[in-house]
Write an enzyme that holds these catalytic residues in place. Structure first.
Site, PDB file in Angstrom:
ATOM      1  N   LYS A 178       0.829  -1.215   0.000  1.00 14.54           N
ATOM      2  CA  LYS A 178       0.000   0.000   0.000  1.00 14.54           C
ATOM      3  C   LYS A 178       0.862   1.264   0.000  1.00 14.54           C
ATOM      4  CE  LYS A 178      -2.440  -0.825   3.726  1.00 14.54           C
ATOM      5  NZ  LYS A 178      -1.933  -2.136   4.201  1.00 14.54           N
ATOM      6  N   ARG A 218     -10.338   0.146   9.062  1.00 13.76           N
ATOM      7  CA  ARG A 218      -9.776  -1.177   9.356  1.00 13.76           C
ATOM      8  C   ARG A 218     -10.764  -2.044  10.109  1.00 13.76           C
ATOM      9  NH1 ARG A 218      -4.036   0.549   9.257  1.00 13.76           N
ATOM     10  NH2 ARG A 218      -2.644  -1.205   9.521  1.00 13.76           N
ATOM     11  N   ARG A 234      11.535  -5.054   5.275  1.00 11.78           N
ATOM     12  CA  ARG A 234      11.163  -3.662   4.987  1.00 11.78           C
ATOM     13  C   ARG A 234      12.017  -2.666   5.795  1.00 11.78           C
ATOM     14  NH1 ARG A 234       5.017  -1.682   5.094  1.00 11.78           N
ATOM     15  NH2 ARG A 234       5.015  -2.218   7.300  1.00 11.78           N
ATOM     16  N   ARG A 288      10.719  -0.418  11.177  1.00 11.93           N
ATOM     17  CA  ARG A 288       9.625  -0.040  12.072  1.00 11.93           C
ATOM     18  C   ARG A 288       9.567  -0.981  13.265  1.00 11.93           C
ATOM     19  NH1 ARG A 288       4.262   0.859   8.463  1.00 11.93           N
ATOM     20  NH2 ARG A 288       3.386  -0.220  10.259  1.00 11.93           N
ATOM     21  N   ARG A 317      -0.769  -8.326  13.929  1.00 16.15           N
ATOM     22  CA  ARG A 317      -1.346  -7.449  12.896  1.00 16.15           C
ATOM     23  C   ARG A 317      -2.094  -8.258  11.838  1.00 16.15           C
ATOM     24  NH1 ARG A 317       3.887  -4.569  11.124  1.00 16.15           N
ATOM     25  NH2 ARG A 317       2.671  -3.316   9.684  1.00 16.15           N
TER      26      ARG A 317
HETATM   27  P1  AMP Z   1       0.039   1.059   9.120  1.00 14.45           P
HETATM   28  O1  AMP Z   1       1.149   2.026   8.907  1.00 14.45           O
HETATM   29  O2  AMP Z   1      -1.190   1.355   8.329  1.00 14.45           O
HETATM   30  O3  AMP Z   1       0.488  -0.374   9.001  1.00 14.45           O
HETATM   31  O4  AMP Z   1      -0.416   1.240  10.657  1.00 14.45           O
HETATM   32  C1  AMP Z   1       0.467   1.010  11.714  1.00 14.45           C
HETATM   33  C2  AMP Z   1      -0.303   0.779  13.002  1.00 14.45           C
HETATM   34  O5  AMP Z   1      -1.071   1.951  13.322  1.00 14.45           O
HETATM   35  C3  AMP Z   1      -1.321  -0.354  12.949  1.00 14.45           C
HETATM   36  O6  AMP Z   1      -0.745  -1.624  13.189  1.00 14.45           O
HETATM   37  C4  AMP Z   1      -2.280   0.060  14.080  1.00 14.45           C
HETATM   38  O7  AMP Z   1      -1.698  -0.199  15.356  1.00 14.45           O
HETATM   39  C5  AMP Z   1      -2.320   1.581  13.909  1.00 14.45           C
HETATM   40  N1  AMP Z   1      -3.401   1.962  12.974  1.00 14.45           N
HETATM   41  C6  AMP Z   1      -3.263   2.521  11.739  1.00 14.45           C
HETATM   42  N2  AMP Z   1      -4.454   2.720  11.166  1.00 14.45           N
HETATM   43  C7  AMP Z   1      -5.381   2.274  12.052  1.00 14.45           C
HETATM   44  C8  AMP Z   1      -6.796   2.177  12.026  1.00 14.45           C
HETATM   45  N3  AMP Z   1      -7.517   2.569  10.952  1.00 14.45           N
HETATM   46  N4  AMP Z   1      -7.420   1.670  13.130  1.00 14.45           N
HETATM   47  C9  AMP Z   1      -6.723   1.279  14.204  1.00 14.45           C
HETATM   48  N5  AMP Z   1      -5.378   1.294  14.293  1.00 14.45           N
HETATM   49  C10 AMP Z   1      -4.710   1.800  13.223  1.00 14.45           C
END
Ligand code: AMP
Length: 216
Positions: free
Chosen positions: A15, A90, A129, A162, A173
């Site tokens: 993404k 999500r 990554r 990360r 996740r």
């Molecule tokens: P990402 O960068 O999209 O993988 O998001 C990293 C982390 O941020 C996720 O594993 C969640 O802990 C939190 N996070 C991001 N977007 C959301 C969302 N829409 N709802 C809840 N937690 C989120």
């Protein structure tokens, strides 16, 4: 041209890479809840402290917090030219809240772009990554190496892994993805908004397909 879109897919599906490519081709703003939380963590705000306690374990930040953040962001003027939501919604409650928000601000969702990828490949991608600390450009230690090890090609910033890209957090996740996020595919399928893309075909081909689908 499709104006307001949602980018979906499991962690590691590509993404972030696709979002960067699309931003060069389309006028929409990029709204990544993950990026917003990481910025809040960096800035040491209350939101950042709260988010970090969930993110480090791979858990989802509570719906009410995340929805509030997105509602405020989507109401800003720069979203009038279109927006690309990345990592939101999500959960079903988030998707339902988004519907209401979009009605209120009269900016309906035009398309949901979903990236398919198998679990083995997701784990391979995530474990290799690396991300630029300054500009967020993603790399991979084997398949998308920077020209100079540890340094971003674009801005010269340092690359890092990360905290939630470790095996333990990734399992959590992926589990949240299967149980909370995957049901959204049916939600958007029923609304006739969902379009699936195979993310195994390589980032350039994938970008071309999505670009054409979105109308450019
Ligand atoms: P990402 O960068 O999209 O993988 O998001 C990293 C982390 O941020 C996720 O594993 C969640 O802990 C939190 N996070 C991001 N977007 C959301 C969302 N829409 N709802 C809840 N937690 C989120």
């Amino acid at each position: 041209m499709k104006k307001n879109i949602i980018l979906m897919g499991p962690p590691g599906a590509g993404k972030g890479t696709l979002a960067k490519q699309l931003l060069n081709a389309f006028p929409f703003v990029h709204i990544s809840t993950g990026d917003m939380f990481r910025e809040a963590i960096k800035a040491g705000t209350e939101l950042g402290k709260l988010a970090q306690s969930y993110i480090d374990k791979g858990d989802l930040v509570p719906d009410e917090v995340t929805i509030g953040l997105v509602k405020e962001r989507l109401s800003q003027d720069d979203c009038a030219n279109g927006f690309m939501l990345d990592g939101f919604p999500r959960t079903i409650p988030q998707a339902e809240a988004l519907e209401k928000i979009c009605q209120e601000i009269q900016r309906p969702i035009d398309a949901v772009v979903n990236l398919d990828c198998d679990d083995k490949e997701l784990i391979r991608r995530i474990s290799g990554r690396r991300v630029c600390k300054n500009c967020g450009t993603p790399y991979h230690i084997i398949t998308m190496k920077p020209k100079v090890e540890g340094i971003c090609d674009k801005c010269g910033g340092p690359l890092f892994q990360r905290a939630d890209d470790n095996e333990e957090a990734l399992k959590v996740r992926l589990d949240h993805y299967v149980h909370s996020t995957k049901p959204l595919l049916d939600f958007y399928q029923e609304k006739g908004l969902l379009e699936n893309f195979n993310s195994l075909k390589g980032s350039e081909l994938l970008f071309d397909e999505v670009r054409l689908y979105l109308g450019k």
